[in-house]
Design an enzyme around this catalytic site. Structure first.
Site, short mmCIF file in Angstrom:
data_model
loop_
_atom_site.label_atom_id
_atom_site.label_comp_id
_atom_site.label_asym_id
_atom_site.label_seq_id
_atom_site.Cartn_x
_atom_site.Cartn_y
_atom_site.Cartn_z
N LEU A 179 70.87 32.31 -75.24
CA LEU A 179 71.91 32.71 -74.60
C LEU A 179 71.90 33.03 -73.12
CD1 LEU A 179 75.05 33.62 -75.25
CD2 LEU A 179 74.28 35.89 -75.72
N ASP A 217 61.23 44.62 -67.97
CA ASP A 217 60.74 44.70 -69.38
C ASP A 217 61.67 45.88 -69.59
OD1 ASP A 217 59.65 45.21 -71.73
OD2 ASP A 217 57.55 45.19 -70.81
N ALA A 240 66.27 40.39 -77.02
CA ALA A 240 65.92 40.78 -78.45
C ALA A 240 64.71 40.19 -78.89
CB ALA A 240 67.16 39.94 -79.16
N TYR A 241 64.26 40.67 -80.13
CA TYR A 241 63.18 40.15 -81.12
C TYR A 241 63.99 39.27 -81.98
CZ TYR A 241 58.78 39.91 -83.77
OH TYR A 241 57.91 39.66 -84.49
N ASP A 257 74.98 38.32 -87.60
CA ASP A 257 75.41 38.32 -88.98
C ASP A 257 74.42 39.02 -89.84
OD1 ASP A 257 73.63 36.32 -88.34
OD2 ASP A 257 74.67 35.05 -89.87
N TYR A 301 64.59 42.59 -89.49
CA TYR A 301 65.45 42.01 -88.18
C TYR A 301 66.64 42.57 -88.27
CZ TYR A 301 68.09 38.80 -85.45
OH TYR A 301 68.99 38.37 -84.54
#
Ligand SMILES: NC(=O)c1ccc[n+]([C@@H]2O[C@H](COP(=O)([O-])OP(=O)(O)OC[C@H]3O[C@@H](n4cnc5c(N)ncnc54)[C@H](OP(=O)(O)O)[C@@H]3O)[C@@H](O)[C@H]2O)c1
Length: 294
Positions: free
Chosen positions: A13, A43, A67-68, A109, A132
């Site tokens: 993104l 970081d 994100a992870y 989602d 997650y």
């Protein structure tokens, strides 16, 4: 000059946002200045540096694309997933509290359990089934403690940048005679370039109207499909003869449990920002054009 920080800017993104900005694909009404950072330059786990960086710049907007995102690895790497998806959000929020910065945070989602049979609205009960999803939900809740936060939940994100399902199938169908893909997980693919464009529209409208619409919003492309349907069309558009076999999730065990149905209801974002959202197949055509041009 409107100043905008994009964190995690080397991801799917973030790269699409960077590309739209650098190629002048969006015309802002007022002059804007983007700062793009990633792990090497900012970081988010380094809260002291982050706070100083943010406070030195006093950004008008922060768009958090960091994100992870490795859903399966997160199951055995809970600490890291929680650190990036939740603690880093806390670090950002703490750096902007008492400021006028508007915070746009991206979520998923996978905060839903997928037991629904109709599209999820923003108010619906969340119940993530994976590490997650849990870490992303924690991140949302922390982000929303700050009163100038917009959380955009999206689904099945893909892009010409980075690693994703569309690129994987495009590659594999040239190498294999057949692929087995699950047909019992239903959702909506989202071309990251479309979401990036919407983020520009949201920022532009906020600046024009001097009003920020905080809260949770859902965004994906229009239409619904299974991973199998998505794969079939990717294979066709790749010009491959590879056969795609529909299989059940139980026959493709993964470390993380994924929702069977995670279609997002986009009524709120469409109405608030007067959006017309492309169907996922139209956006997949765009993806292929851009993939072939790169
Ligand atoms: N991918 C999907 O299918 C999907 C679906 C629904 C929602 N989403 C959400 O959409 C958003 C964007 O996803 P994406 O697919 O663009 O993610 P992505 O491609 O995995 O990019 C994430 C970026 O975050 C960076 N990052 C990780 N740790 C960081 C840290 N400590 N400090 C700064 N940056 C850090 C990564 O940098 P490094 O590479 O250097 O680690 C990477 O560039 C995320 O919030 C994700 O949860 C994604």
């Amino acid at each position: 000059m409107i100043s905008i920080l994009v964190t995690g800017a080397n991801g799917q993104l973030g790269s699409e946002i960077k590309n739209i900005y650098k190629t002048n694909l969006f015309k802002f009404e007022k002059p804007v200045n983007f700062e793009f950072t990633d792990t090497s330059t900012l970081d988010l786990t380094n809260s002291t540096f982050l706070k100083k960086f943010i406070q030195d710049h006093s950004f008008d907007f922060i768009v958090n694309c960091a994100a992870y995102t490795n859903v399966d690895l997160a199951e055995s790497d809970k600490e890291k997933a929680t650190e990036i998806n939740s603690v880093c959000v806390k670090n950002i929020v703490e750096a902007i509290e008492n400021s006028t910065t508007k915070f746009i945070h991206i979520s998923t989602d996978y905060v839903f359990d997928g037991k629904n049979h109709f599209p999820y609205t923003e108010e619906m009960h969340t119940n993530p089934t994976s590490v997650y999803g849990i870490s992303k939900l924690e991140g949302e809740n922390i982000a929303l403690r700050y009163d100038k936060t917009m959380v955009i939940r999206t689904s099945w994100l893909y892009s010409t940048y980075g690693k994703n399902f569309a690129k994987t199938i495009h590659k594999l169908c040239k190498e294999k005679e057949f692929l087995n893909v699950v047909f019992d997980q239903i959702g909506s693919p989202t071309y990251a370039k479309d979401l990036a464009h919407v983020i520009f529209q949201i920022i532009d409208q906020t600046v024009k109207e001097n009003q920020f619409n905080n809260g949770i919003y859902h965004y994906s492309n229009e239409g619904v499909c299974s991973w199998y349907d998505f794969a079939k069309i990717i294979v066709k558009k790749s010009g491959s003869e590879c056969k795609v076999n529909p299989i059940e999730s139980k026959d493709y065990p993964t470390p993380a449990k994924r929702p069977f149905y995670s279609v997002l209801n986009k009524g709120k974002i469409k109405q608030t920002f007067n959006l017309e959202i492309p169907h996922w197949q139209e956006s997949l055509n765009e993806f292929f054009k851009n993939l072939n041009n790169n």
